[in-house]
Enzyme design. Structure first.
Site, PDB file in Angstrom:
ATOM      1  N   HIS A 202       0.988  -1.270   0.369  1.00 36.73           N
ATOM      2  CA  HIS A 202      -0.218   0.188   0.039  1.00 36.73           C
ATOM      3  C   HIS A 202       0.804   1.441   0.217  1.00 36.73           C
ATOM      4  CE1 HIS A 202       1.041  -0.510   4.612  1.00 36.73           C
ATOM      5  NE2 HIS A 202       1.146   1.163   4.766  1.00 36.73           N
TER       6      HIS A 202
HETATM    7  C1  UD1 Z   1      -1.762   5.961   5.372  1.00 43.59           C
HETATM    8  C2  UD1 Z   1      -0.960   5.851   6.116  1.00 43.59           C
HETATM    9  C3  UD1 Z   1       0.243   5.040   5.945  1.00 43.59           C
HETATM   10  C4  UD1 Z   1      -0.131   3.715   6.282  1.00 43.59           C
HETATM   11  C5  UD1 Z   1      -0.908   3.887   5.789  1.00 43.59           C
HETATM   12  C6  UD1 Z   1      -1.321   2.568   6.173  1.00 43.59           C
HETATM   13  C7  UD1 Z   1      -0.089   8.835   6.059  1.00 43.59           C
HETATM   14  C8  UD1 Z   1       0.538   9.798   5.115  1.00 43.59           C
HETATM   15  N1  UD1 Z   1      -0.441   7.270   4.856  1.00 43.59           N
HETATM   16  O1  UD1 Z   1      -1.888   5.433   4.318  1.00 43.59           O
HETATM   17  O2  UD1 Z   1       1.237   5.555   6.664  1.00 43.59           O
HETATM   18  O3  UD1 Z   1       0.884   3.022   5.937  1.00 43.59           O
HETATM   19  O4  UD1 Z   1      -2.933   4.494   6.237  1.00 43.59           O
HETATM   20  O5  UD1 Z   1      -3.132   1.403   5.920  1.00 43.59           O
HETATM   21  O6  UD1 Z   1      -1.251   8.689   6.617  1.00 43.59           O
HETATM   22  N2  UD1 Z   1      -9.030   4.757   0.705  1.00 43.59           N
HETATM   23  C9  UD1 Z   1     -10.035   4.496   0.998  1.00 43.59           C
HETATM   24  N3  UD1 Z   1     -11.141   3.984   1.979  1.00 43.59           N
HETATM   25  C10 UD1 Z   1     -10.536   3.968   3.599  1.00 43.59           C
HETATM   26  C11 UD1 Z   1      -9.686   4.342   3.497  1.00 43.59           C
HETATM   27  C12 UD1 Z   1      -8.827   5.175   1.966  1.00 43.59           C
HETATM   28  O7  UD1 Z   1     -11.104   3.912  -0.090  1.00 43.59           O
HETATM   29  O8  UD1 Z   1     -11.086   3.935   4.600  1.00 43.59           O
HETATM   30  C13 UD1 Z   1      -8.419   5.207  -0.808  1.00 43.59           C
HETATM   31  C14 UD1 Z   1      -8.509   6.330  -0.784  1.00 43.59           C
HETATM   32  O9  UD1 Z   1      -8.877   6.344  -2.170  1.00 43.59           O
HETATM   33  C15 UD1 Z   1      -7.551   7.447  -0.225  1.00 43.59           C
HETATM   34  C16 UD1 Z   1      -6.503   6.716  -0.117  1.00 43.59           C
HETATM   35  O10 UD1 Z   1      -6.920   4.924   0.183  1.00 43.59           O
HETATM   36  O11 UD1 Z   1      -7.125   8.536  -1.030  1.00 43.59           O
HETATM   37  C17 UD1 Z   1      -5.570   6.610   0.473  1.00 43.59           C
HETATM   38  O12 UD1 Z   1      -5.573   6.659   1.554  1.00 43.59           O
HETATM   39  P1  UD1 Z   1      -5.090   7.369   3.390  1.00 43.59           P
HETATM   40  O13 UD1 Z   1      -5.699   7.300   4.248  1.00 43.59           O
HETATM   41  O14 UD1 Z   1      -4.503   9.145   2.489  1.00 43.59           O
HETATM   42  O15 UD1 Z   1      -3.658   7.256   2.868  1.00 43.59           O
HETATM   43  P2  UD1 Z   1      -2.819   5.060   3.057  1.00 43.59           P
HETATM   44  O16 UD1 Z   1      -2.486   5.256   2.021  1.00 43.59           O
HETATM   45  O17 UD1 Z   1      -4.520   4.414   3.522  1.00 43.59           O
HETATM   46  N1  UDP Z   2      -3.621  -5.673   8.895  1.00 45.48           N
HETATM   47  C1  UDP Z   2      -5.268  -6.250   8.740  1.00 45.48           C
HETATM   48  N2  UDP Z   2      -5.726  -6.858   7.558  1.00 45.48           N
HETATM   49  C2  UDP Z   2      -5.278  -6.568   6.967  1.00 45.48           C
HETATM   50  C3  UDP Z   2      -3.736  -6.137   6.452  1.00 45.48           C
HETATM   51  C4  UDP Z   2      -3.496  -5.858   7.217  1.00 45.48           C
HETATM   52  O1  UDP Z   2      -5.500  -6.033   9.907  1.00 45.48           O
HETATM   53  O2  UDP Z   2      -5.650  -7.163   5.498  1.00 45.48           O
HETATM   54  C5  UDP Z   2      -2.746  -5.007  10.711  1.00 45.48           C
HETATM   55  C6  UDP Z   2      -1.634  -5.740  10.074  1.00 45.48           C
HETATM   56  O3  UDP Z   2      -1.838  -6.510  11.032  1.00 45.48           O
HETATM   57  C7  UDP Z   2      -0.716  -4.728  10.880  1.00 45.48           C
HETATM   58  C8  UDP Z   2      -1.860  -3.717  10.213  1.00 45.48           C
HETATM   59  O4  UDP Z   2      -2.238  -4.265   9.723  1.00 45.48           O
HETATM   60  O5  UDP Z   2      -0.675  -4.719  12.081  1.00 45.48           O
HETATM   61  C9  UDP Z   2      -0.397  -2.737   9.336  1.00 45.48           C
HETATM   62  O6  UDP Z   2      -1.079  -1.905   9.114  1.00 45.48           O
HETATM   63  P1  UDP Z   2      -0.547  -1.033   7.398  1.00 45.48           P
HETATM   64  O7  UDP Z   2      -0.154  -2.614   6.203  1.00 45.48           O
HETATM   65  O8  UDP Z   2      -1.453  -0.828   7.418  1.00 45.48           O
HETATM   66  O9  UDP Z   2       0.071  -0.460   7.653  1.00 45.48           O
HETATM   67  P2  UDP Z   2       1.234  -0.001   8.144  1.00 45.48           P
HETATM   68  O10 UDP Z   2       2.095  -1.240   9.266  1.00 45.48           O
HETATM   69  O11 UDP Z   2       2.226   0.071   7.135  1.00 45.48           O
HETATM   70  O12 UDP Z   2       1.543   1.128   8.534  1.00 45.48           O
END
Ligand code: UD1
Ligand code: UDP
Length: 361
Positions: A202
């Site tokens: 992601h």
């Molecule tokens: C965010 C964090 C990242 C973390 C990740 C974990 C920041 C800058 N990034 O990234 O550090 O590793 O979460 O998962 O905070 N979206 C949905 N549904 C949701 C959430 C997001 O559709 O519930 C989609 C939207 O199109 C959105 C995109 O995902 O624009 C990105 O979401 P965003 O919260 O901006 O950042 P992540 O890539 O999720």
């Molecule tokens: N995780 C989850 N379901 C998934 C993928 C990840 O519950 O389908 C959990 C995973 O066990 C971990 C956390 O989400 O504890 C990690 O989050 P993510 O990979 O979104 O973000 P990051 O750790 O890179 O910031």
């Protein structure tokens, strides 16, 4: 004593799950969910399945640009802080909710603690690196999960007090893995036998550049030619794959694609895998804790201990992706305790309590 936690994205919720029962034994614990993540699988599922109470506040910030997200979080958290007047604010990890929560608190004159302080990729083009650095430099208490994180903070001469506590993910996993093994039927649901490859991806650096993303898709298709691959798809990469017309190729390749999984299903999925391929911070540690080989699809990791011990392999997308090399890689052995033990939440709570009782700010 009243502690207020700010969370808002999936990894924040897992860390909250790790500390909540300990925090609520020590303190009155108020939880604010910014709503940065809002899909059922990215948010609700953690509260519904993992015995953490509903957040006291849901701020509904949602998606948007970094400026929008951080700005709205600062504004909305500030309002809550004025109402709640906590003795201390705690933020977790490196998301925009972490940054917004910390900024709102220090700007309004509240003290802040950072769980997962000191991690560095030394790459300021990563949004997470900017978030961590700023949060670490405004925090009063810094809870470093590893020795390398502690040394990074000392080298940067952060003004707050620094402690090594271990990683709170150890607690979450120890507590929930046995329950996941018992309750989750994810293998049956996805039609899997143990011994597959789990993929999660992601990071903006991997998803936002079309050339890079199509290289990654090529790799996944290559992996699926040799072994069973399962990929719970984060909404960020799903959207990019669909927009760039890459989704069809992936779904036609035999890869088992699913919605993001709840924590219980995801732990069960990991624990029955034979290899993990990921760019996630949390998932690479969980793979290590479960003794699974883990290939990190990035040029660097903040979890340097895992790579230095030969337990994680870094594979930079830029320098070419060879499915055979990834599938044939095996770690040399196992090293215990790289992330500390399951008592990180108690250590953090004790430090916080001592700090607040001392009145020595
Ligand atoms: C965010 C964090 C990242 C973390 C990740 C974990 C920041 C800058 N990034 O990234 O550090 O590793 O979460 O998962 O905070 N979206 C949905 N549904 C949701 C959430 C997001 O559709 O519930 C989609 C939207 O199109 C959105 C995109 O995902 O624009 C990105 O979401 P965003 O919260 O901006 O950042 P992540 O890539 O999720
Ligand atoms: N995780 C989850 N379901 C998934 C993928 C990840 O519950 O389908 C959990 C995973 O066990 C971990 C956390 O989400 O504890 C990690 O989050 P993510 O990979 O979104 O973000 P990051 O750790 O890179 O910031």
């Amino acid at each position: 004593m009243k502690i207020l936690s700010v969370v808002g994205a999936r990894p924040n919720y897992v860390k909250l799950v790790a500390v909540h029962d300990v925090f609520s034994r020590f303190f009155e614990h108020v939880v604010v969910d910014t709503g940065q993540h809002y899909d059922y699988e990215m948010n609700r599922v953690f509260f519904e399945q993992l015995e953490v109470p509903e957040p006291d506040y849901f701020l509904g910030v949602g998606s948007g640009s970094h400026g929008y997200q951080v700005g709205e979080i600062v504004k909305r958290v500030e309002e809550v802080l004025q109402r709640e007047r906590p003795d201390f604010v705690v933020v977790y990890g490196d998301t925009n909710s972490t940054l917004g929560g910390a900024l709102a608190a220090v700007k309004a004159g509240f003290r802040v603690g950072h769980v997962e302080a000191g991690l560095r990729s030394f790459d300021m083009s990563m949004p997470e690196e900017v978030n961590r650095r700023v949060v670490d430099h405004v925090s009063h208490l810094l809870f470093a999960p590893t020795g390398s994180a502690y040394r990074n903070l000392l080298a940067e001469r952060v003004p707050g007090r620094v402690f090594v506590t271990g990683d709170v993910h150890v607690r979450a996993l120890k507590r929930w893995l046995p329950i996941a093994e018992e309750r989750s039927h994810v293998l049956e649901r996805l039609g899997l036998d143990p011994g597959y490859v789990v993929v999660t991806l992601h990071r903006a650096e991997n998803t936002d550049d079309p050339a890079r993303l199509s290289k990654i898709v090529g790799l996944l298709v290559g992996l699926a030619r040799r072994e069973r691959v399962v990929f719970p798809v984060h909404p960020r990469i799903r959207k990019r794959l669909v927009d760039l017309g890459l989704w069809e190729g992936l779904s036609g390749s035999g890869i088992v694609l699913s919605e993001p999984l709840g924590y219980l299903d995801f732990l069960k999925l990991l624990s029955n895998s034979r290899l993990v391929v990921t760019d996630s911070g949390g998932v690479q540690r969980e793979a290590y804790l479960l003794r699974k080989p883990v290939v990190v699809l990035r040029g660097v990791t903040e979890w340097v201990e895992l790579v230095e011990s030969g337990l994680a392999l870094l594979v930079d997308v830029e320098s070419g992706l060879d499915p055979e090399r990834i599938l044939d890689w095996r770690p040399s052995g196992y090293v215990e305790g790289l992330l500390g033990d399951e008592h990180a939440p108690e250590k953090i709570a004790e430090i916080l309590k001592g700090y607040l009782e001392s009145g020595n700010f």
